[in-house]
Design a protein around this motif. Structure first.
Motif, PDB file in Angstrom:
ATOM      1  N   LYS A   1      29.677 -11.660 -63.016  1.00  0.00           N
ATOM      2  CA  LYS A   1      28.577 -12.212 -62.028  1.00  0.00           C
ATOM      3  C   LYS A   1      28.514 -13.793 -62.334  1.00  0.00           C
ATOM      4  CE  LYS A   1      25.898  -8.129 -61.179  1.00  0.00           C
ATOM      5  NZ  LYS A   1      26.664  -7.969 -59.814  1.00  0.00           N
ATOM      6  N   VAL A   2      28.796 -14.488 -61.168  1.00  0.00           N
ATOM      7  CA  VAL A   2      28.630 -15.838 -61.434  1.00  0.00           C
ATOM      8  C   VAL A   2      27.726 -16.161 -60.253  1.00  0.00           C
ATOM      9  CG1 VAL A   2      31.060 -16.159 -62.165  1.00  0.00           C
ATOM     10  CG2 VAL A   2      30.365 -16.413 -59.791  1.00  0.00           C
ATOM     11  N   GLU A   3      27.074 -17.480 -60.519  1.00  0.00           N
ATOM     12  CA  GLU A   3      25.949 -18.032 -59.858  1.00  0.00           C
ATOM     13  C   GLU A   3      26.730 -19.140 -58.998  1.00  0.00           C
ATOM     14  OE1 GLU A   3      23.378 -18.731 -63.111  1.00  0.00           O
ATOM     15  OE2 GLU A   3      22.851 -20.576 -62.241  1.00  0.00           O
ATOM     16  N   THR A   4      26.345 -19.321 -57.840  1.00  0.00           N
ATOM     17  CA  THR A   4      26.878 -20.683 -57.045  1.00  0.00           C
ATOM     18  C   THR A   4      25.512 -21.108 -56.289  1.00  0.00           C
ATOM     19  OG1 THR A   4      27.296 -19.453 -54.912  1.00  0.00           O
ATOM     20  CG2 THR A   4      29.049 -19.530 -56.689  1.00  0.00           C
ATOM     21  N   SER A   5      25.572 -22.208 -55.782  1.00  0.00           N
ATOM     22  CA  SER A   5      24.352 -22.855 -55.022  1.00  0.00           C
ATOM     23  C   SER A   5      24.406 -21.851 -53.794  1.00  0.00           C
ATOM     24  CB  SER A   5      24.431 -24.389 -54.776  1.00  0.00           C
ATOM     25  OG  SER A   5      25.842 -24.659 -54.118  1.00  0.00           O
ATOM     26  N   GLY A   6      25.573 -21.211 -53.314  1.00  0.00           N
ATOM     27  CA  GLY A   6      25.186 -20.323 -52.137  1.00  0.00           C
ATOM     28  C   GLY A   6      24.764 -19.060 -52.216  1.00  0.00           C
ATOM     29  N   GLY A   7      24.752 -18.596 -53.722  1.00  0.00           N
ATOM     30  CA  GLY A   7      24.221 -17.078 -54.073  1.00  0.00           C
ATOM     31  C   GLY A   7      25.157 -16.744 -55.097  1.00  0.00           C
ATOM     32  N   PRO A   8      24.831 -15.423 -55.508  1.00  0.00           N
ATOM     33  CA  PRO A   8      25.721 -14.971 -56.411  1.00  0.00           C
ATOM     34  C   PRO A   8      26.999 -14.199 -56.076  1.00  0.00           C
ATOM     35  CG  PRO A   8      23.821 -13.315 -56.066  1.00  0.00           C
ATOM     36  CD  PRO A   8      23.804 -14.641 -55.078  1.00  0.00           C
ATOM     37  N   LEU A   9      28.108 -14.119 -56.933  1.00  0.00           N
ATOM     38  CA  LEU A   9      28.977 -13.673 -56.458  1.00  0.00           C
ATOM     39  C   LEU A   9      29.769 -12.863 -57.872  1.00  0.00           C
ATOM     40  CD1 LEU A   9      31.334 -16.768 -55.435  1.00  0.00           C
ATOM     41  CD2 LEU A   9      30.055 -15.285 -54.113  1.00  0.00           C
ATOM     42  N   THR A  10      30.092 -11.547 -57.197  1.00  0.00           N
ATOM     43  CA  THR A  10      30.781 -10.632 -58.364  1.00  0.00           C
ATOM     44  C   THR A  10      32.384 -10.821 -58.160  1.00  0.00           C
ATOM     45  OG1 THR A  10      28.989  -9.111 -58.123  1.00  0.00           O
ATOM     46  CG2 THR A  10      30.883  -8.327 -59.097  1.00  0.00           C
ATOM     47  N   LEU A  11      33.043 -11.030 -59.410  1.00  0.00           N
ATOM     48  CA  LEU A  11      34.546 -11.312 -59.523  1.00  0.00           C
ATOM     49  C   LEU A  11      34.896 -10.093 -60.341  1.00  0.00           C
ATOM     50  CD1 LEU A  11      34.512 -15.013 -60.710  1.00  0.00           C
ATOM     51  CD2 LEU A  11      33.863 -14.211 -58.263  1.00  0.00           C
ATOM     52  N   LYS A  12      36.101  -9.211 -59.902  1.00  0.00           N
ATOM     53  CA  LYS A  12      36.598  -8.255 -60.421  1.00  0.00           C
ATOM     54  C   LYS A  12      38.213  -8.684 -60.480  1.00  0.00           C
ATOM     55  CE  LYS A  12      33.192  -5.081 -58.530  1.00  0.00           C
ATOM     56  NZ  LYS A  12      33.203  -4.081 -57.776  1.00  0.00           N
ATOM     57  N   VAL A  13      38.632  -8.518 -61.740  1.00  0.00           N
ATOM     58  CA  VAL A  13      40.252  -8.793 -61.901  1.00  0.00           C
ATOM     59  C   VAL A  13      40.978  -7.543 -62.067  1.00  0.00           C
ATOM     60  CG1 VAL A  13      42.123  -9.984 -63.516  1.00  0.00           C
ATOM     61  CG2 VAL A  13      39.724 -10.896 -63.346  1.00  0.00           C
ATOM     62  N   GLY A  14      41.690  -7.320 -61.462  1.00  0.00           N
ATOM     63  CA  GLY A  14      42.401  -5.795 -61.066  1.00  0.00           C
ATOM     64  C   GLY A  14      43.591  -5.819 -62.070  1.00  0.00           C
ATOM     65  N   SER A  15      44.134  -4.528 -62.207  1.00  0.00           N
ATOM     66  CA  SER A  15      45.189  -4.428 -63.325  1.00  0.00           C
ATOM     67  C   SER A  15      46.354  -4.792 -62.634  1.00  0.00           C
ATOM     68  CB  SER A  15      45.298  -2.744 -63.336  1.00  0.00           C
ATOM     69  OG  SER A  15      45.665  -2.236 -62.209  1.00  0.00           O
ATOM     70  N   ASP A  16      46.454  -4.975 -61.457  1.00  0.00           N
ATOM     71  CA  ASP A  16      47.851  -5.747 -60.847  1.00  0.00           C
ATOM     72  C   ASP A  16      47.705  -7.255 -60.509  1.00  0.00           C
ATOM     73  OD1 ASP A  16      46.704  -5.106 -57.182  1.00  0.00           O
ATOM     74  OD2 ASP A  16      45.741  -5.886 -59.083  1.00  0.00           O
ATOM     75  N   ASP A  17      46.462  -7.704 -61.517  1.00  0.00           N
ATOM     76  CA  ASP A  17      46.114  -9.125 -61.467  1.00  0.00           C
ATOM     77  C   ASP A  17      45.803  -9.821 -60.039  1.00  0.00           C
ATOM     78  OD1 ASP A  17      48.425 -10.520 -63.834  1.00  0.00           O
ATOM     79  OD2 ASP A  17      46.626  -9.618 -63.945  1.00  0.00           O
ATOM     80  N   ARG A  18      45.535  -8.809 -59.049  1.00  0.00           N
ATOM     81  CA  ARG A  18      44.839  -9.442 -57.782  1.00  0.00           C
ATOM     82  C   ARG A  18      43.433  -9.236 -58.191  1.00  0.00           C
ATOM     83  NH1 ARG A  18      47.195  -9.360 -52.876  1.00  0.00           N
ATOM     84  NH2 ARG A  18      45.557  -8.382 -51.778  1.00  0.00           N
ATOM     85  N   ILE A  19      42.759 -10.110 -57.604  1.00  0.00           N
ATOM     86  CA  ILE A  19      41.128 -10.524 -57.928  1.00  0.00           C
ATOM     87  C   ILE A  19      40.513 -10.003 -56.615  1.00  0.00           C
ATOM     88  CG2 ILE A  19      39.511 -12.179 -58.735  1.00  0.00           C
ATOM     89  CD1 ILE A  19      42.192 -13.379 -60.241  1.00  0.00           C
ATOM     90  N   THR A  20      39.432  -9.117 -56.819  1.00  0.00           N
ATOM     91  CA  THR A  20      38.328  -9.034 -55.824  1.00  0.00           C
ATOM     92  C   THR A  20      37.180  -9.790 -56.068  1.00  0.00           C
ATOM     93  OG1 THR A  20      39.501  -6.674 -55.483  1.00  0.00           O
ATOM     94  CG2 THR A  20      37.155  -7.117 -54.540  1.00  0.00           C
ATOM     95  N   VAL A  21      36.585 -10.031 -54.774  1.00  0.00           N
ATOM     96  CA  VAL A  21      35.247 -10.953 -54.859  1.00  0.00           C
ATOM     97  C   VAL A  21      34.348 -10.378 -53.756  1.00  0.00           C
ATOM     98  CG1 VAL A  21      34.058 -13.254 -54.830  1.00  0.00           C
ATOM     99  CG2 VAL A  21      36.585 -13.125 -55.675  1.00  0.00           C
ATOM    100  N   GLU A  22      33.276  -9.941 -54.290  1.00  0.00           N
ATOM    101  CA  GLU A  22      32.236  -9.737 -53.540  1.00  0.00           C
ATOM    102  C   GLU A  22      31.447 -11.158 -53.055  1.00  0.00           C
ATOM    103  OE1 GLU A  22      31.324  -5.520 -55.533  1.00  0.00           O
ATOM    104  OE2 GLU A  22      29.600  -6.858 -55.491  1.00  0.00           O
ATOM    105  N   MET A  23      31.629 -11.539 -51.779  1.00  0.00           N
ATOM    106  CA  MET A  23      31.452 -12.815 -51.394  1.00  0.00           C
ATOM    107  C   MET A  23      30.032 -13.153 -50.685  1.00  0.00           C
ATOM    108  SD  MET A  23      34.139 -14.711 -51.699  1.00  0.00           S
ATOM    109  CE  MET A  23      33.875 -15.978 -50.518  1.00  0.00           C
ATOM    110  N   GLY A  24      29.112 -12.110 -51.048  1.00  0.00           N
ATOM    111  CA  GLY A  24      27.839 -12.145 -50.540  1.00  0.00           C
ATOM    112  C   GLY A  24      27.622 -11.652 -49.074  1.00  0.00           C
ATOM    113  N   THR A  25      26.491 -11.632 -48.504  1.00  0.00           N
ATOM    114  CA  THR A  25      26.239 -11.202 -47.273  1.00  0.00           C
ATOM    115  C   THR A  25      26.296 -12.264 -46.202  1.00  0.00           C
ATOM    116  OG1 THR A  25      24.724  -9.525 -48.232  1.00  0.00           O
ATOM    117  CG2 THR A  25      24.793  -9.892 -45.698  1.00  0.00           C
ATOM    118  N   PRO A  26      27.068 -12.226 -45.151  1.00  0.00           N
ATOM    119  CA  PRO A  26      27.182 -13.387 -44.182  1.00  0.00           C
ATOM    120  C   PRO A  26      25.861 -13.718 -43.426  1.00  0.00           C
ATOM    121  CG  PRO A  26      28.453 -11.455 -43.423  1.00  0.00           C
ATOM    122  CD  PRO A  26      27.956 -11.132 -44.771  1.00  0.00           C
TER     123      PRO A  26
END
Ligand SMILES: N[C@H](CCC[C@H](N)C(=O)O)C(=O)O
Length: 281
Positions: free
Chosen positions: A98-123
């Motif tokens: 979980k990382v904090e940005t000045s635009g709000g919190p993001l959740t970053l998930k590193v997958g087994s296939d090295d692709r990364i998924t980010v919950e980018m917040g609510t538009p």
């Protein structure tokens, strides 16, 4: 003083990433502009700073500076590189952060296939919060240009904030879209008090778009993660897209999912390291 950094990119949207957890440095906007220069500096679209969290339930603080030196609220391609960087640098062993940005919190998930998924917040869809000085409510807005561009006198677009402001125009073909001419005019238009990232979206079908983005404070980039999120949200709002969309950018593809208002936008894609460097400050 020596400052260690890592050059990274997400689909060609490139970054200088600096660990300010184990290092201490202060960079002002003039230094950021100099470092961003692709001839006299290191060259990047954005500078990403990794800092200790200010809130106990966050793992890190994530700060973003555009090539023009301005600090901004969010950066999607950068968030994927951030997750790769903190693991590679052994600043964490967690593959969900979980990382904090000045635009709000993001959740970053590193997958087994090295692709990364980010919950980018609510538009944020309310124009005044983007912010954009709208003349009316609704998913489409019109703006009359002060001077016609390539014969265009008026433009129509959707506006969305992903923490940072976006305007999304529909075009028949990204290949012929007036990115270089219309992009800068809209980026700094007076009805966008904080300026704006300008997306040009071609709908291929309900699950596939092509997108080019003229980024605030940078210019056209090879990819823009928050821009891809904003484009899919706009397309869904206008009834043109399903909730899971492949976004084809000049630098490559992202998968964007948005179940609808009140839900987070979820972005999945790659993150690459190019080289480690040291800088004499
Ligand atoms: N390239 C970034 C967007 C940076 C946004 C910045 N240009 C702004 O002023 O908001 C991304 O992948 O989301």
């Amino acid at each position: 003083m020596l400052l260690h950094f890592t050059k990274m990119h997400g689909l060609g949207n490139d970054f200088m990433v600096v660990d300010l957890v184990t290092q201490r440095a202060r960079l002002d906007s003039h230094q950021v502009r100099e470092l961003a220069d692709r001839h006299f500096g290191i060259g990047f679209d954005q500078l990403l700073l990794v800092e200790p969290p200010r809130h106990p339930d966050m793992d890190f603080r994530y700060r973003i500076f555009n090539a023009d030196g301005g600090e901004v609220e969010n950066c999607g391609n950068g968030a994927r590189c951030f997750a790769r960087f903190v693991l590679d640098q052994r600043l964490t062993r967690k593959r969900e952060l979980k990382v904090e940005t000045s635009g709000g919190p993001l959740t970053l998930k590193v997958g087994s296939d090295d692709r990364i998924t980010v919950e980018m917040g609510t538009p944020v869809l309310e124009a005044s919060q983007v912010p954009f000085e709208a003349k009316h409510d609704g998913p489409k807005h019109q703006l009359r240009l002060d001077t016609p561009i390539d014969g265009i006198e008026q433009v129509e677009f959707g506006v969305v904030s992903m923490g940072n402001p976006h305007a999304v125009l529909l075009v028949d073909s990204v290949a012929t879209a007036p990115v270089a001419t219309l992009g800068p005019v809209l980026e700094s238009h007076r009805r966008f008090p904080n300026r704006v990232n300008v997306g040009f979206m071609e709908v291929v079908d309900r699950r596939h778009i092509r997108l080019r983005v003229f980024e605030r404070g940078v210019g056209e980039t090879l990819a823009c993660g928050t821009g891809a999120c904003a484009a899919v949200v706009t397309g869904i709002q206008q009834g043109l897209l399903d909730q899971r969309v492949e976004v084809e950018l000049p630098g490559g593809r992202l998968t964007i999912e948005w179940p609808g208002e009140g839900h987070q936008v979820v972005m999945t894609g790659p993150a690459e390291k190019v080289f480690d460097g040291r800088l004499e400050l």
